[in-house]
Design a protein around this motif. Structure first.
Motif, PDB file in Angstrom:
ATOM      1  N   UNK A   1     -16.926  38.430 -43.293  1.00  0.00           N
ATOM      2  CA  UNK A   1     -18.322  38.191 -43.654  1.00  0.00           C
ATOM      3  C   UNK A   1     -18.456  37.202 -44.807  1.00  0.00           C
ATOM      4  N   UNK A   2     -17.357  36.927 -45.506  1.00  0.00           N
ATOM      5  CA  UNK A   2     -17.389  35.940 -46.575  1.00  0.00           C
ATOM      6  C   UNK A   2     -17.322  34.510 -46.073  1.00  0.00           C
ATOM      7  N   UNK A   3     -17.110  34.321 -44.780  1.00  0.00           N
ATOM      8  CA  UNK A   3     -17.052  32.977 -44.216  1.00  0.00           C
ATOM      9  C   UNK A   3     -18.476  32.442 -44.053  1.00  0.00           C
ATOM     10  N   UNK A   4     -18.834  31.356 -44.743  1.00  0.00           N
ATOM     11  CA  UNK A   4     -20.221  30.869 -44.674  1.00  0.00           C
ATOM     12  C   UNK A   4     -20.612  30.322 -43.313  1.00  0.00           C
ATOM     13  N   UNK A   5     -19.661  30.164 -42.413  1.00  0.00           N
ATOM     14  CA  UNK A   5     -19.989  29.746 -41.047  1.00  0.00           C
ATOM     15  C   UNK A   5     -20.757  30.825 -40.310  1.00  0.00           C
ATOM     16  N   UNK A   6     -20.542  32.096 -40.669  1.00  0.00           N
ATOM     17  CA  UNK A   6     -21.054  33.198 -39.863  1.00  0.00           C
ATOM     18  C   UNK A   6     -22.553  33.467 -39.998  1.00  0.00           C
ATOM     19  N   UNK A   7     -23.158  33.439 -41.191  1.00  0.00           N
ATOM     20  CA  UNK A   7     -24.595  33.751 -41.256  1.00  0.00           C
ATOM     21  C   UNK A   7     -25.471  32.926 -40.322  1.00  0.00           C
ATOM     22  N   UNK A   8     -25.272  31.598 -40.202  1.00  0.00           N
ATOM     23  CA  UNK A   8     -26.100  30.869 -39.237  1.00  0.00           C
ATOM     24  C   UNK A   8     -25.874  31.321 -37.796  1.00  0.00           C
ATOM     25  N   UNK A   9     -24.636  31.701 -37.468  1.00  0.00           N
ATOM     26  CA  UNK A   9     -24.370  32.189 -36.117  1.00  0.00           C
ATOM     27  C   UNK A   9     -25.092  33.503 -35.875  1.00  0.00           C
TER      28      UNK A   9
ATOM     29  N   UNK B   1     -28.081  34.578 -33.177  1.00  0.00           N
ATOM     30  CA  UNK B   1     -28.129  35.764 -32.326  1.00  0.00           C
ATOM     31  C   UNK B   1     -29.467  36.473 -32.443  1.00  0.00           C
ATOM     32  N   UNK B   2     -29.886  36.686 -33.680  1.00  0.00           N
ATOM     33  CA  UNK B   2     -31.117  37.435 -33.923  1.00  0.00           C
ATOM     34  C   UNK B   2     -32.347  36.679 -33.445  1.00  0.00           C
ATOM     35  N   UNK B   3     -32.333  35.356 -33.546  1.00  0.00           N
ATOM     36  CA  UNK B   3     -33.480  34.555 -33.107  1.00  0.00           C
ATOM     37  C   UNK B   3     -33.756  34.731 -31.618  1.00  0.00           C
ATOM     38  N   UNK B   4     -32.714  34.979 -30.843  1.00  0.00           N
ATOM     39  CA  UNK B   4     -32.874  35.153 -29.398  1.00  0.00           C
ATOM     40  C   UNK B   4     -32.994  36.628 -29.030  1.00  0.00           C
ATOM     41  N   UNK B   5     -32.164  37.476 -29.622  1.00  0.00           N
ATOM     42  CA  UNK B   5     -32.149  38.893 -29.252  1.00  0.00           C
ATOM     43  C   UNK B   5     -33.277  39.683 -29.910  1.00  0.00           C
ATOM     44  N   UNK B   6     -33.674  39.294 -31.116  1.00  0.00           N
ATOM     45  CA  UNK B   6     -34.718  40.026 -31.833  1.00  0.00           C
ATOM     46  C   UNK B   6     -36.024  40.127 -31.069  1.00  0.00           C
ATOM     47  N   UNK B   7     -36.557  39.011 -30.572  1.00  0.00           N
ATOM     48  CA  UNK B   7     -37.811  39.099 -29.810  1.00  0.00           C
ATOM     49  C   UNK B   7     -37.719  39.957 -28.551  1.00  0.00           C
TER      50      UNK B   7
ATOM     51  N   UNK C   1     -24.579  27.867 -31.543  1.00  0.00           N
ATOM     52  CA  UNK C   1     -23.582  28.683 -30.862  1.00  0.00           C
ATOM     53  C   UNK C   1     -24.079  30.126 -30.752  1.00  0.00           C
ATOM     54  N   UNK C   2     -24.651  30.654 -31.845  1.00  0.00           N
ATOM     55  CA  UNK C   2     -25.172  32.013 -31.815  1.00  0.00           C
ATOM     56  C   UNK C   2     -26.265  32.185 -30.777  1.00  0.00           C
ATOM     57  N   UNK C   3     -27.132  31.178 -30.644  1.00  0.00           N
ATOM     58  CA  UNK C   3     -28.213  31.249 -29.656  1.00  0.00           C
ATOM     59  C   UNK C   3     -27.660  31.223 -28.229  1.00  0.00           C
ATOM     60  N   UNK C   4     -26.629  30.414 -27.993  1.00  0.00           N
ATOM     61  CA  UNK C   4     -26.026  30.379 -26.655  1.00  0.00           C
ATOM     62  C   UNK C   4     -25.345  31.706 -26.337  1.00  0.00           C
ATOM     63  N   UNK C   5     -24.677  32.281 -27.325  1.00  0.00           N
ATOM     64  CA  UNK C   5     -24.039  33.589 -27.135  1.00  0.00           C
ATOM     65  C   UNK C   5     -25.088  34.638 -26.789  1.00  0.00           C
TER      66      UNK C   5
END
Length: 347
Positions: A73-81, A85-91, A300-304
C-alpha cells in the motif's frame, strides 16, 4: 413514516414494485430510464425509505464487496488504480476491500481465502507471483477473479496488464541513444511477471546495441525505496567501472537509487543517469524530475473493473489479457554521459 416498505415507494412513484426495486438497486438502476429512476428516488426520499442492505445481500447471495489484493500500500502507483476501480464499481453498488501481502506467498493465499470466507463477490489481484497460476485457478472456481498488472503462469485468466517488455525497451533505447554504453538495472523480485518483462526488454536492447550490462548483485526482495537504495549503493561501491546509467524497475527503487547516489557524493544526471518505471505520482517533482515509463494506473483500474463487471453480470466473456501501451516520459534525471564517466569509484 414508520415501517415504510418498497411497495409504499412504488405506489407513491406510480410504478410497479419491481421497477422501484431496480431503481433503488445500484447494480440494476441502469436498467431503469432516468426519469422513472428519479421519480422513484424522490418518492423514497419523501417517505424516508431506507434499503436494508443486509437483507438484500442475504436474499441475493451478494455482499456488494470486491476484494483488492495488493503487494504494498506504500507504492504510490496503487491509489490511482484503486480509484479507477471505485469509479467504475462504486456506481454499481460495490465497495472495495483492500488487503496487502508484502510479497509474502503465505500472506497472499491467506488474504484471498479470508476474502472468500467473508463472501466478497469478486477479487482483483495485483500481488500475484508467476507460480500462483494453480492457486488462481482454484479461486476462480469460487468467484470472479481479475489479475491486475501481473500475470501468472499457464494463462487462461482475466487479466489487465502492461507491455513491460516494450516499456523497458523504450527507456533503455532512450539511454543508449543518449550515448550510454555501460548500463545497470535494479531488478525487482524475479518471480513477478512485470519485473521479468522489464528485465527482458532491458537486456534485449543491451544485446542489440552491443552495450555492457554492469551486473548488480541480487534482486530486491520487495520493489521498495529501501531495496533500491541498497542495490544501488552496492553497485556504486563495487570495484568495477560504474555504469553511466541505471534503470530501476520501478519508481520507488529509482528514488532509493537517487538517495544512494547522493550519499556516494555523486550527482544525477551529471555523474549517473537514473530512470524508473510506472510514472508514480510526484515523480515529476523529485530533484531531478524522474525520467520513467508511464503505466496509466487509473485507466488500468477502470479496465480491471469493467472486466470484473462482465463476470459479475455473467456475460460469459472468455478469459483474455488486455495489454496497455507504455509511454516514455522524459524528464531531467537522464542525460548524455560525462566524458569521465568511466572512472572507478576508487579513483
Amino acid at each position: 413514516m414508520p415501517d415504510v416498505t418498497l411497495k409504499d415507494v412504488a405506489v407513491r412513484a406510480g410504478v410497479h414494485v419491481g421497477t422501484a426495486s431496480r431503481a433503488l438497486d445500484p447494480k440494476r438502476r441502469h436498467l431503469v430510464n432516468a426519469e422513472t429512476r428519479q421519480r422513484v428516488e424522490a418518492a423514497a426520499g419523501e417517505l424516508g425509505y431506507r434499503v436494508n442492505v443486509l437483507a438484500r445481500s442475504l436474499r441475493k447471495g451478494s455482499t456488494g464487496m470486491i476484494g483488492a489484493v495488493v503487494a504494498d500500500l506504500g507504492n504510490p502507483f496503487l491509489p490511482p488504480m484503486l480509484r479507477g476501480l471505485d469509479e467504475v464499481l462504486g456506481p454499481r453498488g460495490y465497495m472495495i476491500a483492500v488487503s496487502e501481502t508484502h510479497e509474502d506467498p503465505e500472506t497472499f493465499r491467506r488474504v484471498c481465502e479470508q476474502l472468500i470466507a467473508r463472501r466478497v463477490d469478486g477479487i482483483v489481484i495485483s500481488a500475484a507471483h508467476v507460480g500462483d497460476g494453480d492457486f488462481i485457478s482454484t479461486l476462480e472456481q469460487s468467484l470472479p477473479v481479475v489479475l491486475a498488472v501481473r500475470r501468472v503462469s499457464g494463462g487462461g485468466h482475466h487479466t489487465v496488464t502492461h507491455d513491460d517488455i516494450l516499456g523497458a525497451r523504450l527507456v533503455t533505447e532512450y539511454l543508449v541513444n543518449l550515448g550510454h554504453q555501460r548500463l545497470a538495472q535494479l531488478r525487482g523480485p524475479d518471480d513477478v511477471s512485470s519485473f521479468a518483462g522489464r528485465s527482458r526488454g532491458f537486456q534485449e536492447v543491451i544485446a542489440e546495441h552491443g552495450c555492457t550490462e554492469v551486473v548488480t548483485h541480487g534482486r530486491a526482495g520487495e520493489p521498495t525505496t529501501a531495496e533500491g537504495k541498497r542495490l544501488a549503493a552496492a553497485l556504486l561501491a563495487a570495484d568495477v567501472d560504474r555504469p553511466t546509467a541505471i534503470f530501476a524497475q520501478n519508481d520507488l527503487m529509482a528514488i532509493g537509487a537517487l538517495e544512494a547516489l547522493g550519499e556516494a557524493g555523486l550527482r544525477c544526471p551529471d555523474d549517473v543517469s537514473i530512470v524508473g518505471y510506472n510514472d508514480a505520482p510526484l515523480t515529476e517533482h523529485l530533484t531531478p524530475p524522474l525520467t520513467t515509463v508511464r503505466l496509466p494506473s487509473n485507466a488500468l483500474g477502470r479496465r480491471v473493473a469493467a472486466m470484473m463487471l462482465d463476470q459479475l453480470d455473467q456475460t460469459n466473456e472468455p478469459p483474455n489479457t488486455v495489454q496497455l501501451e507504455p509511454e516514455l516520459v522524459i524528464r531531467a534525471s537522464a542525460a548524455a554521459p560525462a566524458r569521465d564517466g568511466s572512472r572507478r569509484m576508487s579513483a
